[in-house]
Scaffold this motif. Sequence first.
Motif, mmCIF file in Angstrom:
data_model
loop_
_atom_site.group_PDB
_atom_site.id
_atom_site.type_symbol
_atom_site.label_atom_id
_atom_site.label_comp_id
_atom_site.label_asym_id
_atom_site.label_seq_id
_atom_site.Cartn_x
_atom_site.Cartn_y
_atom_site.Cartn_z
ATOM 1 N N THR A 193 0.821 -1.210 0.000
ATOM 2 C CA THR A 193 0.000 0.000 0.000
ATOM 3 C C THR A 193 0.856 1.261 0.000
ATOM 4 O O THR A 193 0.702 2.127 -0.866
ATOM 5 N N GLN A 194 1.772 1.346 0.977
ATOM 6 C CA GLN A 194 2.616 2.552 1.036
ATOM 7 C C GLN A 194 3.464 2.676 -0.218
ATOM 8 O O GLN A 194 3.719 3.758 -0.695
ATOM 9 N N GLU B 142 -3.720 -1.383 -7.818
ATOM 10 C CA GLU B 142 -3.067 -1.271 -6.509
ATOM 11 C C GLU B 142 -3.238 0.151 -5.961
ATOM 12 O O GLU B 142 -3.526 0.336 -4.783
ATOM 13 N N TYR B 143 -3.051 1.129 -6.847
ATOM 14 C CA TYR B 143 -3.117 2.524 -6.402
ATOM 15 C C TYR B 143 -4.531 2.892 -5.973
ATOM 16 O O TYR B 143 -4.739 3.449 -4.894
ATOM 17 N N SER C 158 -7.054 0.947 -5.126
ATOM 18 C CA SER C 158 -7.534 0.258 -3.924
ATOM 19 C C SER C 158 -6.777 0.753 -2.694
ATOM 20 O O SER C 158 -7.352 0.842 -1.614
ATOM 21 N N ALA C 159 -5.519 1.148 -2.846
ATOM 22 C CA ALA C 159 -4.786 1.706 -1.711
ATOM 23 C C ALA C 159 -5.435 3.014 -1.265
ATOM 24 O O ALA C 159 -5.646 3.243 -0.070
ATOM 25 N N GLN C 160 -5.780 3.870 -2.251
ATOM 26 C CA GLN C 160 -6.417 5.146 -1.894
ATOM 27 C C GLN C 160 -7.801 4.924 -1.293
ATOM 28 O O GLN C 160 -8.189 5.583 -0.332
ATOM 29 N N ALA D 161 -7.228 1.658 2.036
ATOM 30 C CA ALA D 161 -6.212 1.605 3.089
ATOM 31 C C ALA D 161 -6.566 2.603 4.188
ATOM 32 O O ALA D 161 -6.990 3.718 3.914
#
Lengths: 259, 248
Positions: free
Chosen positions: B196-197, B239-240, B242-244, B247
């Motif tokens: 995530t980071q 990934e980006y 779903s991270a935004q 997370a």
Amino acid sequence: MNWFTKMFNSSIGQKLIMALTGLFLCSFLIIHMVGNLQLFKADSGLAFNKYAVFMTTNPLIKTVSYLLYFSILFHAFKGIWLVFSNKKARPVQYAMVDGKANSHWTSRNMGLLGTIILVFVVVHMSNFWYEYKFGHVPYTRYTENLMTGIVDVEEMDEKYFQQEKLKEEVYLGERTIIVKDLYKEVSLEFKEEWWLVALYVLSMAAVSFHLVHGFKSAFQTLGINHRKYNGLIHFIGVWFFGIIIPIGFAAMPLYFMFK
Amino acid sequence: MNLTLKVWRQKNTNDKGKFETYKAENISPDMSFLEMFDVVNERLIVEGKEPIAFDHDCREGICGSCSMYINGRPHGPNNGVTTCQLHMRSFKDGDIIVVEPWRSAAFPVIKDLAVDRSSFDRIQAAGGFVSVNTGNAQDANNLPIPKNDADESFAAAACIGCGACVAACKNSSAMLFVGAKVTQFALLPQGKPEATQRVLAMVNQMDAEGFGSCTNTGACSAECPKEISLSVIARMNREYLSAQLFAE
């Protein structure tokens, strides 16, 4: 900045906006196509005119249509903004670029194709949407004999029907429908203005090229790239949005021109 | 072979730069493109002129140093090769060859054909690593990894960071590079805890460096010497986003 604005301000987020509004506009094309197929019905436009009244008076449709206008503007202006901001990422241009060696022409010219479509949308809406809502559209009376099913069509003077778009009554074995005749407006425009037909056909070619790339590109932006489904997405993008839909729309002005 | 070269000459980052024409004479078709440049440079040195600056290191297609935008394409006319793997037999006697540096706001020209690709290093430093030392090698079956994931991760890890993707992209987007780096870690258990980071930091840095956004033309993947698939960009987007979105 909170996460939401940060997301939409990022390079990926900006593309997300393009993808979501783009796919929404694709879904609109399906509805628009299905509704407008009634133009081909040989009933002097009765079905189409009743449909036009429904589309402009139903509160749910009206709400969605405002979302649609907003999406068109957002997609267009965000797209133009992206073209210019992406140009800034390469301040000195190459002297020689062999673009066709590594990518399709359509994918490199989405901005140009989109601009053609935007011009078309403005002309299209001022011709029909504006005329229907604020301009002068004739009224027609359809009188159907309920026994024989024979329909009698008669043009009305619009000054009698400024308020209502549709008036329907059944009396003495006859159904009388008086309706704002968008069908006549459409058929006259395309019959008389050959350049308008040419613009429509050209614009549908632009829609085709725009969507052949745009539809599958939207899925890629959303992160949907899967071996099992890529073929299907590509197929729908090319055959449905790239060929069937634009040909269907282009057939409408041509039909009235040669009718 | 005798060739005519039109080469971009630029004294330093602030110089305006211009094309100069050079003759490359008696070139063997078996020479690499860089060796042909060596021959031209040797003659320039003998004539007391400034040789053409260009990046090169391993000369076997794995370091990612050599760049050069040749006749409108990064690394020249062949697919899946770097400039050092491009041989003069790919050209015809008498050809005129136009050679430019990578052009991108994020890749300023240092001199002639050499550009500063440290923006890639800064993106990598923002998150393209696993923080915890892994220690001694573990037993091979301690961490089962599906073969497909291992293969896909390995394919992404083949990225040599040459910048051809940026050079080829009409928007100078670095998404194939960042996508490859994100994918390489995202598919492996060692990369998962920081996934995530990592994607947030790398995409932030990519945007801060002034790269453009992606139009999905596919030019990057078509020109990539390691033929990295466009699917790495989709994975990075996934990934980006779903991270935004998810997370905490």
